[in-house]
Enzyme design. Sequence first.
Site, PDB file in Angstrom:
ATOM      1  N   LYS A 222       2.203  -0.110  -7.581  1.00 55.39           N
ATOM      2  CA  LYS A 222       1.613   0.401  -6.272  1.00 55.39           C
ATOM      3  C   LYS A 222       1.088   1.491  -7.285  1.00 55.39           C
ATOM      4  O   LYS A 222      -0.015   1.965  -6.298  1.00 55.39           O
ATOM      5  CB  LYS A 222       2.191   0.557  -5.286  1.00 55.39           C
ATOM      6  CG  LYS A 222       2.776  -0.649  -4.665  1.00 55.39           C
ATOM      7  CD  LYS A 222       1.473  -1.439  -3.905  1.00 55.39           C
ATOM      8  CE  LYS A 222       1.518  -2.804  -3.656  1.00 55.39           C
ATOM      9  NZ  LYS A 222       1.058  -3.036  -2.257  1.00 55.39           N
TER      10      LYS A 222
ATOM     11  N   TYR B 144       7.013  -3.409  -9.165  1.00 57.87           N
ATOM     12  CA  TYR B 144       6.466  -3.764  -8.086  1.00 57.87           C
ATOM     13  C   TYR B 144       6.250  -2.029  -7.632  1.00 57.87           C
ATOM     14  O   TYR B 144       4.705  -2.302  -7.618  1.00 57.87           O
ATOM     15  CB  TYR B 144       7.586  -3.723  -6.721  1.00 57.87           C
ATOM     16  CG  TYR B 144       6.779  -4.314  -5.256  1.00 57.87           C
ATOM     17  CD1 TYR B 144       5.954  -4.595  -5.016  1.00 57.87           C
ATOM     18  CD2 TYR B 144       7.573  -3.151  -4.688  1.00 57.87           C
ATOM     19  CE1 TYR B 144       5.211  -4.174  -3.548  1.00 57.87           C
ATOM     20  CE2 TYR B 144       7.189  -2.243  -3.522  1.00 57.87           C
ATOM     21  CZ  TYR B 144       5.596  -3.194  -3.417  1.00 57.87           C
ATOM     22  OH  TYR B 144       5.429  -3.230  -1.419  1.00 57.87           O
TER      23      TYR B 144
HETATM   24  N1  LIG Z   1       7.301  -4.268   3.722  1.00 58.12           N
HETATM   25  C1  LIG Z   1       7.196  -2.954   3.261  1.00 58.12           C
HETATM   26  O1  LIG Z   1       8.487  -2.197   3.901  1.00 58.12           O
HETATM   27  C2  LIG Z   1       6.690  -2.748   2.719  1.00 58.12           C
HETATM   28  C3  LIG Z   1       6.250  -0.937   2.310  1.00 58.12           C
HETATM   29  C4  LIG Z   1       5.739  -0.626   1.874  1.00 58.12           C
HETATM   30  C5  LIG Z   1       4.338  -0.971   1.127  1.00 58.12           C
HETATM   31  N2  LIG Z   1       4.083  -2.759   1.744  1.00 58.12           N
HETATM   32  C6  LIG Z   1       2.800  -2.925   1.745  1.00 58.12           C
HETATM   33  O2  LIG Z   1       2.477  -4.155   2.910  1.00 58.12           O
HETATM   34  C7  LIG Z   1       1.187  -4.955   2.102  1.00 58.12           C
HETATM   35  C8  LIG Z   1       2.293  -5.979   3.493  1.00 58.12           C
HETATM   36  O3  LIG Z   1       3.361  -6.594   2.838  1.00 58.12           O
HETATM   37  P1  LIG Z   1       4.313  -7.284   3.749  1.00 58.12           P
HETATM   38  O4  LIG Z   1       5.772  -5.796   4.625  1.00 58.12           O
HETATM   39  O5  LIG Z   1       3.681  -7.262   5.127  1.00 58.12           O
HETATM   40  O6  LIG Z   1       4.348  -8.073   2.936  1.00 58.12           O
HETATM   41  P2  LIG Z   1       4.574 -10.162   3.019  1.00 58.12           P
HETATM   42  O7  LIG Z   1       5.490 -10.171   4.486  1.00 58.12           O
HETATM   43  O8  LIG Z   1       5.303 -10.941   2.323  1.00 58.12           O
HETATM   44  O9  LIG Z   1       3.316 -10.582   2.895  1.00 58.12           O
HETATM   45  C9  LIG Z   1       2.565 -10.385   2.633  1.00 58.12           C
HETATM   46  C10 LIG Z   1       1.413 -11.222   2.268  1.00 58.12           C
HETATM   47  O10 LIG Z   1       0.500 -11.576   1.267  1.00 58.12           O
HETATM   48  C11 LIG Z   1      -0.041 -13.041   0.832  1.00 58.12           C
HETATM   49  N3  LIG Z   1       0.231 -13.064  -0.311  1.00 58.12           N
HETATM   50  C12 LIG Z   1       0.779 -12.930  -1.829  1.00 58.12           C
HETATM   51  N4  LIG Z   1       0.667 -12.686  -2.222  1.00 58.12           N
HETATM   52  C13 LIG Z   1      -1.250 -13.661  -2.317  1.00 58.12           C
HETATM   53  C14 LIG Z   1      -2.400 -13.858  -3.354  1.00 58.12           C
HETATM   54  N5  LIG Z   1      -2.620 -14.217  -4.262  1.00 58.12           N
HETATM   55  N6  LIG Z   1      -3.427 -14.037  -2.376  1.00 58.12           N
HETATM   56  C15 LIG Z   1      -3.594 -14.090  -1.338  1.00 58.12           C
HETATM   57  N7  LIG Z   1      -2.243 -13.566  -0.331  1.00 58.12           N
HETATM   58  C16 LIG Z   1      -1.590 -13.653  -1.102  1.00 58.12           C
HETATM   59  C17 LIG Z   1       1.461 -13.507   1.318  1.00 58.12           C
HETATM   60  O11 LIG Z   1       0.080 -14.918   1.653  1.00 58.12           O
HETATM   61  P3  LIG Z   1       1.742 -16.130   1.740  1.00 58.12           P
HETATM   62  O12 LIG Z   1       2.367 -15.917   2.429  1.00 58.12           O
HETATM   63  O13 LIG Z   1       0.644 -17.475   1.492  1.00 58.12           O
HETATM   64  O14 LIG Z   1       2.614 -15.650   0.481  1.00 58.12           O
HETATM   65  C18 LIG Z   1       1.750 -12.981   2.610  1.00 58.12           C
HETATM   66  O15 LIG Z   1       0.274 -13.237   3.665  1.00 58.12           O
HETATM   67  C19 LIG Z   1       1.364  -5.094   0.694  1.00 58.12           C
HETATM   68  O16 LIG Z   1       0.736  -4.821   0.370  1.00 58.12           O
HETATM   69  C20 LIG Z   1       3.509  -4.922   0.396  1.00 58.12           C
HETATM   70  O17 LIG Z   1       3.127  -3.941  -1.036  1.00 58.12           O
HETATM   71  C21 LIG Z   1       4.996  -3.041   2.328  1.00 58.12           C
END
Ligand SMILES: NC(=O)c1ccc[n+]([C@@H]2O[C@H](COP(=O)([O-])OP(=O)(O)OC[C@H]3O[C@@H](n4cnc5c(N)ncnc54)[C@H](OP(=O)(O)O)[C@@H]3O)[C@@H](O)[C@H]2O)c1
Length: 241
Positions: free
Chosen positions: A168, A164
């Site tokens: 990034k 992961y």
């Molecule tokens: N949460 C944190 O603390 C955090 C911190 C730093 C960065 N981020 C970044 O912020 C972004 C959003 O993260 P989040 O925390 O909201 O994660 P999340 O709740 O797990 O949501 C991830 C989203 O990506 C979708 N996805 C995954 N694989 C996919 C694919 N092959 N095609 C299309 N959609 C896909 C998922 O769809 P499904 O529902 O179908 O699985 C879901 O809608 C990501 O880039 C993550 O790396 C998050």
Amino acid sequence: MSENRIALVTGANKGIGYEIAAGLAARGFSVGVGARDEQRREAAVAKLRAGGADVFGVPLDVTDDASVTAAAALIDARNGHLDVLVNNAAITGGWVQAPASTDLAVMREVVETNVLGVVRVTDAMLPLLRRSPSPRIVNMSSEVGSLTRQSDPRHDSGPLSMAYAPSKSFLNAITIQYAKALRDTRILVNAGNPGFVATDLNGHRGHRTPEQGAAVAIRLATLPDDGPTGSFFEDAGVVPW
Ligand SMILES: NC(=O)c1ccc[n+]([C@@H]2O[C@H](COP(=O)([O-])OP(=O)(O)OC[C@H]3O[C@@H](n4cnc5c(N)ncnc54)[C@H](OP(=O)(O)O)[C@@H]3O)[C@@H](O)[C@H]2O)c1
């Protein structure tokens, strides 16, 4: 070509992506809710519409060439252009990810989604973005993508992460290459760090809300024409590479 400002958010059916879609709609965008699963997509679209948002569903699996091509064709036919692309979809690949024991298949899947997925979607949407007067590309990165913070023993840079975190860093490097290539255009390309946000991605252990996590992406999606490009931001300012 429609007069509306059009945005596309990948992985917008839940978490931070959902709140980015809601926030851009609240700022007057018509927002494409990119999501790979029909039921989850339609549920998100219905919920956003119930809140008054102008949104439309975009079937989109970022790892699938045909799906991405079809998503670009859908927006072209519907709107003729795209103003904002937020590459938000990502996976972690699960934990533990220690060096010497992380499955290469996991690393491949994470890079395929978090990096190549962004390239695939961006390349497909660029012709539509070039038709916008103020196009913006936002790549949702993470603090763990910062090599500076990962290599600083004084900084809490999270668990060992062979898939992961490097994905990034790779995404950050890709962001710089797009910004370089597009420097003579109106397209601004930046990476955003949402902070540690309570979502399914981390079993809701984060201390920020998805709405707070979405703020940096919304800011980068609505930068003025003389705004930065090729940088990495969080709410507090620039994140070191
Ligand atoms: N949460 C944190 O603390 C955090 C911190 C730093 C960065 N981020 C970044 O912020 C972004 C959003 O993260 P989040 O925390 O909201 O994660 P999340 O709740 O797990 O949501 C991830 C989203 O990506 C979708 N996805 C995954 N694989 C996919 C694919 N092959 N095609 C299309 N959609 C896909 C998922 O769809 P499904 O529902 O179908 O699985 C879901 O809608 C990501 O880039 C993550 O790396 C998050």
